[in-house]
Design an enzyme around this catalytic site. Structure first.
Site, PDB file in Angstrom:
ATOM      1  N   SER A  49       0.858  -1.199   0.000  1.00 28.92           N
ATOM      2  CA  SER A  49       0.000   0.000   0.000  1.00 28.92           C
ATOM      3  C   SER A  49       0.890   1.243   0.000  1.00 28.92           C
ATOM      4  O   SER A  49       0.448   2.334  -0.387  1.00 28.92           O
ATOM      5  CB  SER A  49      -0.921   0.014   1.228  1.00 28.92           C
ATOM      6  OG  SER A  49      -0.179  -0.222   2.412  1.00 28.92           O
ATOM      7  N   ASP A  87       5.804  -6.807   2.592  1.00 35.35           N
ATOM      8  CA  ASP A  87       5.060  -7.328   1.443  1.00 35.35           C
ATOM      9  C   ASP A  87       6.002  -7.616   0.284  1.00 35.35           C
ATOM     10  O   ASP A  87       6.828  -6.758  -0.076  1.00 35.35           O
ATOM     11  CB  ASP A  87       4.063  -6.257   0.953  1.00 35.35           C
ATOM     12  CG  ASP A  87       2.640  -6.549   1.354  1.00 35.35           C
ATOM     13  OD1 ASP A  87       2.352  -7.660   1.842  1.00 35.35           O
ATOM     14  OD2 ASP A  87       1.796  -5.644   1.187  1.00 35.35           O
ATOM     15  N   LYS A 117       5.189 -11.258   3.248  1.00 39.31           N
ATOM     16  CA  LYS A 117       3.760 -11.528   2.987  1.00 39.31           C
ATOM     17  C   LYS A 117       3.565 -11.593   1.480  1.00 39.31           C
ATOM     18  O   LYS A 117       4.179 -10.828   0.737  1.00 39.31           O
ATOM     19  CB  LYS A 117       2.887 -10.417   3.600  1.00 39.31           C
ATOM     20  CG  LYS A 117       1.403 -10.563   3.240  1.00 39.31           C
ATOM     21  CD  LYS A 117       0.501  -9.703   4.109  1.00 39.31           C
ATOM     22  CE  LYS A 117       0.294  -8.292   3.652  1.00 39.31           C
ATOM     23  NZ  LYS A 117      -0.267  -8.143   2.294  1.00 39.31           N
ATOM     24  N   GLU A 119       0.396 -12.370  -1.683  1.00 42.49           N
ATOM     25  CA  GLU A 119      -1.038 -12.470  -1.969  1.00 42.49           C
ATOM     26  C   GLU A 119      -1.338 -13.770  -2.708  1.00 42.49           C
ATOM     27  O   GLU A 119      -0.606 -14.135  -3.633  1.00 42.49           O
ATOM     28  CB  GLU A 119      -1.490 -11.266  -2.817  1.00 42.49           C
ATOM     29  CG  GLU A 119      -1.377  -9.956  -2.065  1.00 42.49           C
ATOM     30  CD  GLU A 119      -1.905  -8.756  -2.865  1.00 42.49           C
ATOM     31  OE1 GLU A 119      -2.450  -8.951  -3.971  1.00 42.49           O
ATOM     32  OE2 GLU A 119      -1.768  -7.629  -2.364  1.00 42.49           O
ATOM     33  N   GLU A 186      -8.743  -9.896   3.786  1.00 40.37           N
ATOM     34  CA  GLU A 186      -9.108  -8.506   3.459  1.00 40.37           C
ATOM     35  C   GLU A 186     -10.468  -8.447   2.779  1.00 40.37           C
ATOM     36  O   GLU A 186     -10.713  -9.128   1.767  1.00 40.37           O
ATOM     37  CB  GLU A 186      -8.034  -7.867   2.547  1.00 40.37           C
ATOM     38  CG  GLU A 186      -8.393  -6.413   2.201  1.00 40.37           C
ATOM     39  CD  GLU A 186      -7.269  -5.589   1.611  1.00 40.37           C
ATOM     40  OE1 GLU A 186      -6.129  -6.090   1.498  1.00 40.37           O
ATOM     41  OE2 GLU A 186      -7.553  -4.424   1.256  1.00 40.37           O
TER      42      GLU A 186
HETATM   43  O1  KIV Z   1      -0.417  -3.409   1.567  1.00 43.28           O
HETATM   44  C1  KIV Z   1      -1.015  -3.368   2.666  1.00 43.28           C
HETATM   45  O2  KIV Z   1      -1.006  -2.371   3.392  1.00 43.28           O
HETATM   46  C2  KIV Z   1      -1.737  -4.559   3.079  1.00 43.28           C
HETATM   47  C3  KIV Z   1      -2.730  -4.403   4.183  1.00 43.28           C
HETATM   48  C4  KIV Z   1      -3.907  -3.657   3.701  1.00 43.28           C
HETATM   49  C5  KIV Z   1      -3.110  -5.711   4.772  1.00 43.28           C
HETATM   50  O3  KIV Z   1      -1.566  -5.590   2.506  1.00 43.28           O
END
Ligand code: KIV
Length: 263
Positions: A49, A87, A117, A119, A186
């Site tokens: 994000s 991420d 993390k 997806e 989410e």
């Molecule tokens: O990228 C992000 O901030 C996220 C959260 C919304 C879980 O993946």
């Protein structure tokens, strides 16, 4: 740093068993990490994000591994006890487990963070297993997966019909069996998130997924009221955008009128 207080993957497991809610929050730099941790955030998620809330992109797709490493290293420098998750950005892991491993190694070695993390559900299970077997802590992210926005065409709620619900239940079981340490859910119906949370030993982290998840996460800019608009499930707890804007306006007026500096 007091190592006894450091949050670890084991803390997440214990919290789930003890039914203690955990607090996750996104962070993108050292100062937000310091503020968030001191105020009670236990896990700092350097979400991609970042691309939308800080870098001015209109989706997360342009975010690169270099962007994520640059910001995650800053968050790690700002944390003391929090667990830091980075991420993996679009294109850095979907091609193969080997590609995901190479990206994760770069992230872990160059930032000092604790976990990555990614997806995806069932279709990413083999990759999660590959990483997990090689000692990497992996968080899975299912439901609304913003890196797939071009495929789905919106950031709307997922799992609304019977087939969608079943798919998400299968996704959750698949990533859990593959070794995911936790699963971000989410923008899915609260009762579905509740069902998934009850079925699994793996902790669930909700964002727009109701109150029964094991932990909650919000985006820093949404929580603090810095974003121009928030998703419906993310209430602002302050109006920091207005506070910042008012301060800059007052200072700007003082400069224009010769009131600043005083001498
Ligand atoms: O990228 C992000 O901030 C996220 C959260 C919304 C879980 O993946």
């Amino acid at each position: 740093m007091n190592n006894n207080k450091r949050i670890t993957a084991a803390t997440l497991k214990r919290a789930k068993q003890a039914e203690e809610k955990m607090v996750w929050l996104t962070a993108y730099d050292a100062i937000s990490a310091q503020i968030a941790e001191a105020a009670g955030a236990e896990v700092l998620l350097v979400g991609d994000s970042l691309g939308m809330v800080s870098l001015g992109f209109d989706s997360t797709i342009p975010v690169t591994l270099d962007h994520m490493i640059h910001h995650t290293a800053a968050v790690v420098r700002g944390r003391n006890t929090a667990w830091v998750v980075c991420d993996l950005p679009f294109g850095s892991y979907q091609q193969s487990p080997e590609q995901a491993f190479a990206a994760s190694v770069r992230v872990l070695q160059q930032t000092g963070c604790d976990a990555v993390k990614l997806e995806g559900g069932e279709h990413m299970a083999a990759t999660i297993e590959f990483l997990s077997e090689r000692g990497i802590a992996v968080i899975a992210h299912i439901g609304l997966t913003p890196q797939s926005v071009k495929k789905f065409g919106s950031y709307g709620k997922r799992g609304k019909d019977k087939a969608g619900r079943l798919q998400l239940i299968n996704d959750a079981h698949a990533v859990s069996a593959a070794g995911a340490i936790a699963i971000v859910l989410e923008n899915i119906p609260a009762d579905l998130a509740s069902e998934i949370t009850a079925q699994l030993d793996t902790a669930t982290i909700g964002i727009g997924a109701g109150k029964d998840c094991d932990a909650q996460v919000l985006v820093w800019n949404d929580l603090l009221g810095i974003s121009e608009t928030n998703p419906p499930f993310a209430p602002a707890y302050a109006n920091v955008r207005t506070i910042m804007s008012d301060a800059i306006k007052r200072w700007s007026n003082d400069v224009k009128s010769g009131q600043f500096p005083k001498s």
